[in-house]
Scaffold this active site. Structure first.
Site: not given
Ligand code: PXP
Length: 240
Positions: A9, A12, A45, A47, A51, A72, A103, A153, A193
């Protein structure tokens, strides 16, 4: 043995870019480096408040991601339109609240079954695989199956935040039960997550989980060791 898939993901990276409204660091560049280092999927994601990830990112990623693009998104008409246009490989439906840092919980599929069933069908009609981000709760797993999602998921946040061995073991068991039930119902099972280099190995005993979506810990590690090394190390932990 089938290798466990790693979805990285890259939200960040976009968070850092948006903090200064610069052009860098670019999540598109990050995605390419992740794929070169062995990532099996790029997850973003988009949003409602934009953001971090922007529409521009998703559109370019659709052109550049060679593995699988997992978008996402909230189950809104705005996002459905974007999906029809961009055609990600997978759409993962997540709950969204403007004030949350990230999330916070899984999607309540059980209490919006009719609306979600229609939404899932619309995405599947466009040849997009649908995954639902849910808590490790058997009722939610069954509801996901009833709305005809192809995958779930499992939200691993509670497991990651659990304090003490007993709470941790209980959360792990909930994930295992949810994963096995979903697998028996014919759904593909992912998890994500809060996973990091210290806690991810504990999940590997849960065989039905074949995909991990991980963001924060990998991008954080990349600050110190670089993105390719951070991805390679996570992939190694997933497939020891
Ligand atoms: N999966 C989903 C559905 C998420 O919303 C997120 C956070 O954006 C992640 C995975 C990844 O989570 P993390 O950044 O804590 O590894």
């Amino acid at each position: 043995m089938v290798l466990r898939r790693l979805g990285v993901n890259v939200d960040h990276v976009a968070t850092m870019r948006q903090s200064r409204r610069t052009l860098y660091p670019d999540p598109v560049t990050a995605a390419a480096l992740c794929e070169l280092a062995g990532a099996d999927q790029i997850t973003v994601h988009l949003r409602e408040d934009r953001r971090h990830i922007q529409e521009r990112d998703v559109r370019i990623l659709r052109q550049t991601v060679a593995t699988s693009l997992n978008l996402e998104m909230a189950a809104t008409q705005e996002m459905l339109k974007i999906c029809y246009d961009v055609k990600p490989d997978i759409a993962t439906l997540v709950p969204e609240r403007r004030e949350e840092l990230t999330t916070e919980g899984g999607l309540d599929v059980q209490h919006q079954r009719d609306a979600l069933k229609k939404f899932v069908a619309s995405l599947k009609d466009a040849d997009i695989e649908v995954s639902l981000f849910i808590d490790p709760d058997l009722d939610q797993v069954r509801a996901a199956h009833r709305v005809e999602a192809e995958a779930i998921e499992i939200h691993t946040g509670k497991f990651c935040e659990a304090r003490g061995a007993a709470e941790r073991a209980a959360e792990l068991q909930r994930i295992a039960d949810a994963a096995l039930t979903a697998h028996k119902l014919g759904m593909r099972v992912a998890a994500g997550h809060g996973l990091n280099y210290h806690n991810v190995s504990e999940l590997l005993t849960i065989e039905p989980v074949t995909e991990y979506n991980i963001g924060h810990s990998i991008i954080a590690q990349a600050i110190f060791v670089g993105l390719p090394a951070a991805v390679t190390e996570m992939k190694r932990l997933l497939n020891p």
